[in-house]
Design a protein around this motif. Structure first.
Motif, PDB file in Angstrom:
ATOM      1  N   THR A 268       8.645   5.672  39.834  1.00 56.61           N
ATOM      2  CA  THR A 268       9.829   5.136  40.504  1.00 56.61           C
ATOM      3  C   THR A 268      10.090   3.661  40.201  1.00 56.61           C
ATOM      4  O   THR A 268      11.239   3.292  39.902  1.00 56.61           O
ATOM      5  N   PRO A 269       9.082   2.774  40.230  1.00 57.62           N
ATOM      6  CA  PRO A 269       9.376   1.349  39.929  1.00 57.62           C
ATOM      7  C   PRO A 269       9.934   1.134  38.526  1.00 57.62           C
ATOM      8  O   PRO A 269      10.868   0.351  38.346  1.00 57.62           O
ATOM      9  N   ARG A 270       9.380   1.852  37.526  1.00 61.77           N
ATOM     10  CA  ARG A 270       9.873   1.655  36.167  1.00 61.77           C
ATOM     11  C   ARG A 270      11.289   2.213  36.003  1.00 61.77           C
ATOM     12  O   ARG A 270      12.114   1.648  35.290  1.00 61.77           O
ATOM     13  N   TYR A 271      11.555   3.346  36.675  1.00 60.10           N
ATOM     14  CA  TYR A 271      12.912   3.895  36.617  1.00 60.10           C
ATOM     15  C   TYR A 271      13.905   2.936  37.273  1.00 60.10           C
ATOM     16  O   TYR A 271      15.011   2.713  36.747  1.00 60.10           O
ATOM     17  N   LYS A 272      13.549   2.341  38.399  1.00 57.73           N
ATOM     18  CA  LYS A 272      14.439   1.388  39.058  1.00 57.73           C
ATOM     19  C   LYS A 272      14.666   0.158  38.200  1.00 57.73           C
ATOM     20  O   LYS A 272      15.774  -0.400  38.175  1.00 57.73           O
ATOM     21  N   PHE A 273      13.606  -0.262  37.493  1.00 50.35           N
ATOM     22  CA  PHE A 273      13.756  -1.396  36.597  1.00 50.35           C
ATOM     23  C   PHE A 273      14.733  -1.075  35.471  1.00 50.35           C
ATOM     24  O   PHE A 273      15.604  -1.880  35.124  1.00 50.35           O
ATOM     25  N   TRP A 274      14.615   0.121  34.900  1.00 53.40           N
ATOM     26  CA  TRP A 274      15.557   0.539  33.855  1.00 53.40           C
ATOM     27  C   TRP A 274      16.968   0.665  34.417  1.00 53.40           C
ATOM     28  O   TRP A 274      17.943   0.237  33.796  1.00 53.40           O
ATOM     29  N   LYS A 275      17.106   1.222  35.628  1.00 58.88           N
ATOM     30  CA  LYS A 275      18.417   1.414  36.244  1.00 58.88           C
ATOM     31  C   LYS A 275      19.087   0.069  36.518  1.00 58.88           C
ATOM     32  O   LYS A 275      20.311  -0.071  36.367  1.00 58.88           O
ATOM     33  N   MET A 276      18.306  -0.933  36.895  1.00 57.41           N
ATOM     34  CA  MET A 276      18.854  -2.260  37.116  1.00 57.41           C
ATOM     35  C   MET A 276      19.449  -2.826  35.826  1.00 57.41           C
ATOM     36  O   MET A 276      20.552  -3.387  35.826  1.00 57.41           O
ATOM     37  N   ASN A 277      18.730  -2.663  34.714  1.00 50.87           N
ATOM     38  CA  ASN A 277      19.244  -3.129  33.430  1.00 50.87           C
ATOM     39  C   ASN A 277      20.494  -2.348  33.015  1.00 50.87           C
ATOM     40  O   ASN A 277      21.433  -2.908  32.445  1.00 50.87           O
ATOM     41  N   TYR A 278      20.515  -1.054  33.292  1.00 45.04           N
ATOM     42  CA  TYR A 278      21.677  -0.232  32.962  1.00 45.04           C
ATOM     43  C   TYR A 278      22.907  -0.688  33.751  1.00 45.04           C
ATOM     44  O   TYR A 278      23.998  -0.847  33.192  1.00 45.04           O
ATOM     45  N   ASN A 279      22.752  -0.916  35.050  1.00 38.85           N
ATOM     46  CA  ASN A 279      23.876  -1.350  35.882  1.00 38.85           C
ATOM     47  C   ASN A 279      24.414  -2.702  35.422  1.00 38.85           C
ATOM     48  O   ASN A 279      25.631  -2.920  35.380  1.00 38.85           O
ATOM     49  N   ALA A 280      23.514  -3.620  35.075  1.00 34.39           N
ATOM     50  CA  ALA A 280      23.950  -4.931  34.612  1.00 34.39           C
ATOM     51  C   ALA A 280      24.730  -4.818  33.306  1.00 34.39           C
ATOM     52  O   ALA A 280      25.749  -5.500  33.111  1.00 34.39           O
ATOM     53  N   THR A 281      24.278  -3.957  32.398  1.00 33.63           N
ATOM     54  CA  THR A 281      24.954  -3.801  31.111  1.00 33.63           C
ATOM     55  C   THR A 281      26.342  -3.203  31.283  1.00 33.63           C
ATOM     56  O   THR A 281      27.317  -3.668  30.680  1.00 33.63           O
ATOM     57  N   ILE A 282      26.459  -2.157  32.099  1.00 36.09           N
ATOM     58  CA  ILE A 282      27.767  -1.541  32.338  1.00 36.09           C
ATOM     59  C   ILE A 282      28.719  -2.527  33.012  1.00 36.09           C
ATOM     60  O   ILE A 282      29.919  -2.581  32.690  1.00 36.09           O
ATOM     61  N   SER A 283      28.205  -3.331  33.939  1.00 34.36           N
ATOM     62  CA  SER A 283      29.056  -4.303  34.628  1.00 34.36           C
ATOM     63  C   SER A 283      29.573  -5.367  33.671  1.00 34.36           C
ATOM     64  O   SER A 283      30.746  -5.755  33.721  1.00 34.36           O
ATOM     65  N   ALA A 284      28.700  -5.856  32.788  1.00 32.37           N
ATOM     66  CA  ALA A 284      29.134  -6.850  31.807  1.00 32.37           C
ATOM     67  C   ALA A 284      30.147  -6.256  30.836  1.00 32.37           C
ATOM     68  O   ALA A 284      31.126  -6.917  30.447  1.00 32.37           O
ATOM     69  N   TRP A 285      29.922  -5.007  30.429  1.00 36.60           N
ATOM     70  CA  TRP A 285      30.881  -4.328  29.553  1.00 36.60           C
ATOM     71  C   TRP A 285      32.251  -4.217  30.221  1.00 36.60           C
ATOM     72  O   TRP A 285      33.288  -4.453  29.591  1.00 36.60           O
ATOM     73  N   GLY A 286      32.255  -3.871  31.503  1.00 33.07           N
ATOM     74  CA  GLY A 286      33.514  -3.748  32.222  1.00 33.07           C
ATOM     75  C   GLY A 286      34.273  -5.064  32.304  1.00 33.07           C
ATOM     76  O   GLY A 286      35.509  -5.084  32.270  1.00 33.07           O
ATOM     77  N   THR A 287      33.547  -6.179  32.411  1.00 32.73           N
ATOM     78  CA  THR A 287      34.210  -7.482  32.456  1.00 32.73           C
ATOM     79  C   THR A 287      34.907  -7.788  31.135  1.00 32.73           C
ATOM     80  O   THR A 287      36.035  -8.304  31.113  1.00 32.73           O
TER      81      THR A 287
END
Length: 242
Positions: free
Chosen positions: A137-156
């Motif tokens: 779970t911790p490693r998946y959450k770490f990956w998910k955090m990076n994924y959310n940040a990347t999608i958010s920057a792409w949207g900007t």
């Protein structure tokens, strides 16, 4: 002799009301983004650092409380909504969708947005399944955090091709190329981060193989078929648009 009726103004050209509606939606979204950016400036900076760097630390993106939860979801909503406007404007600019009334424009963009949301949720579901099977779970959450940040920057960054389509009428291939370039660039960022996070685990190679096939290739095929069906639906459903 005819009676002078006074100044009657300049006749509206076809599509002007549609442009006004799209401009209004984009303006409201941009104002909302400006407010969110102003009130969550530190979160925005941390989002950018999460895109560039890969440091395993507690993320503000994964705590579903307060403004952090709202900021993350707004940025994802912004990316999906701008993508919807972009796809509609491209279809309209190249003549695939013509002579739509005002309510039909809203319905069309709404349908595209719903399709993209379903596509996004579909991918999130499989991300969760892969994370439960192949990692902790911790490693998946770490990956998910990076994924959310990347999608958010792409949207900007999507403001650039969308604004080009609305305010610049020439060289329509430039915003299309920009949109594709931004999408491919950020998908490579996500793939790179996935490899960096999971390559040290025993099942890392299997996870990465399933990820590339199940998340980066197969969903795009489903999305393409869905867009083809949506285009045929908009073009043939005269009962809906007229």
């Amino acid at each position: 002799m005819g009676i002078f009726e006074g100044y009657v103004g300049i006749r509206l050209w076809d599509g002007q009301l549609v442009d006004d509606i799209i401009f209004t939606m984009l303006f409201v979204l941009f104002v909302a983004f400006a407010i969110v950016f102003r009130t969550n400036f530190r979160l925005f900076l941390k989002m950018l650092r999460d895109v560039v760097f890969l440091r395993e630390r507690q993320s503000l993106f994964e705590k579903p409380v307060g403004s952090e939860w709202f900021f993350r979801n707004f940025m994802i909503f912004q990316a999906l909504f701008l993508s919807s406007i972009f796809l509609f404007e491209v279809a309209r600019a190249y003549g695939y969708v013509n002579h739509l009334k005002e309510n039909a424009v809203l319905i069309s963009i709404g349908i595209i947005f719903v399709v993209l949301c379903l596509f996004y949720q579909f991918k999130q579901f499989f991300y969760y399944l892969f994370g439960c099977i192949f990692t902790d779970t911790p490693r998946y959450k770490f990956w998910k955090m990076n994924y959310n940040a990347t999608i958010s920057a792409w949207g900007t960054l999507l403001y650039i091709p969308v604004l080009w389509l609305i305010f610049v009428t020439a060289h329509l291939f430039i915003p299309v190329i920009l949109f594709i370039f931004f999408y491919i660039l950020f998908r490579f960022v996500i793939i790179y981060k996935t490899i960096r996070i999971f390559h040290k685990r025993n099942a890392g190679l299997l996870y990465i193989s399933l990820y590339l096939c199940g998340q980066e290739i197969l969903p795009l095929m489903f999305l393409y078929q869905g867009m083809v069906y949506l285009y045929n639906f908009i073009e043939t459903s005269t009962l809906l648009w007229h």
